[in-house]
Design an enzyme around this catalytic site. Structure first.
Site: not given
Ligand code: APR
Length: 246
Positions: A103, A118, A126, A129, A147, A188, A213, A231
């Site tokens: 993002d 990622h 594209c 190309c 493109c 996660s 959390p 966070a």
């Molecule tokens: N502050 C901190 N942590 C948070 C908050 C918050 N406000 N809200 C949710 N979380 C935590 C959740 O408890 C969870 O452990 O953020 C984590 C989000 O986990 P995922 O959704 O699995 O995201 P991520 O770990 O970034 O996934 C990794 O998986 O699907 C692919 O490419 C995608 O980059 C991504 C990768």
């Protein structure tokens, strides 16, 4: 939690080279859904249907429609979690952010060394190309965007089934093994090889501090401690405490 906030501020005060690893959780307070857990994208969509390279090749319009609708590509803004990490950089503590997020919100908050593990949605490529376009320069109401060569544009992000960019992987390993404290915020920690970075840091002697959390597979194995909270709120409290003791 207060003790852990104080502990984290003291650990940051004595650290000289801090790295952060972030995931979707740090952007939930900006309105971008996480992938897993409550309200996660993968509760509503099969990741192999919308985030695998084969799905993109098979039906780019379907993937584009869902990604644009769900990922808020062009509307999200940084929150206190992102701003807290940017402040740590300004304070001379944080050197590098390794993010799994596509993002661009860490850069928007002011961090200058961000490894996009990622890839990113801020750029499109594209599929014919390989010409690149800045997403904000492209009219993404036309799905899928095209493109000038007529080829279909795709986000310059890593889809399942694709390799992590080699330079991102190499640099991430380097900064993880070189830091003396790693903040692991909002991930996660189940997707490899990103989830390996806290282990690399730990094995190189760094302290690993999680902010989430919920517990993760790192919590009882690798992390020195977990601060259970959102966070934005946790980073605000840590910065406040750090400014008091610095
Ligand atoms: N502050 C901190 N942590 C948070 C908050 C918050 N406000 N809200 C949710 N979380 C935590 C959740 O408890 C969870 O452990 O953020 C984590 C989000 O986990 P995922 O959704 O699995 O995201 P991520 O770990 O970034 O996934 C990794 O998986 O699907 C692919 O490419 C995608 O980059 C991504 C990768």
């Amino acid at each position: 939690m207060d003790d852990l906030i104080k502990q984290a501020a003291e650990d940051l005060a004595s650290a000289s080279k801090v790295t952060a690893l972030t995931g979707a959780g740090i952007s939930t307070e900006s309105g971008i859904p996480p992938f897993r857990g409550k309200g996660g994208l993968w509760e509503r969509y099969d990741p192999m249907e919308i985030a695998h390279i084969d799905a993109l090749m098979k039906d780019p319009a379907k993937v584009w429609n869902i990604l644009v609708k769900e990922m808020k590509v062009d509307t999200a803004n940084p929150n206190d979690g992102h701003r807290g990490l940017a402040k740590l950089e300004k304070m001379g503590k944080l050197k590098t952010v390794i993010t799994q997020n596509v993002d661009g919100l860490h850069q928007a908050a002011g961090n200058t060394d961000v490894i996009e593990f990622h890839g990113t949605f801020a750029w499109l490529r594209c599929m014919d190309c390989s010409r690149k376009y800045e997403t904000r320069e492209v009219d993404i109401s036309q799905i899928p965007p095209r493109c000038i060569c007529g080829g279909i544009l795709r986000p310059d992000a890593v889809f399942f089934g694709e390799m992590i960019p080699q330079d991102a992987l190499w640099r991430s390993r380097q900064v993880a093994s070189d830091c003396d404290l790693m903040l692991v915020v909002g991930t996660s920690a189940v997707v490899q090889p990103a989830a390996l970075m806290p282990i690399v840091a730990k094995e190189s002697g760094a302290k690993v501090v999680e902010i989430n959390p919920e517990k993760t597979p790192l919590t009882d194995e690798i992390s020195d401690y977990l601060i259970m909270g959102a966070a934005g709120d946790v980073m605000n409290q840590i910065i406040e405490k750090l400014e008091q003791i610095s």
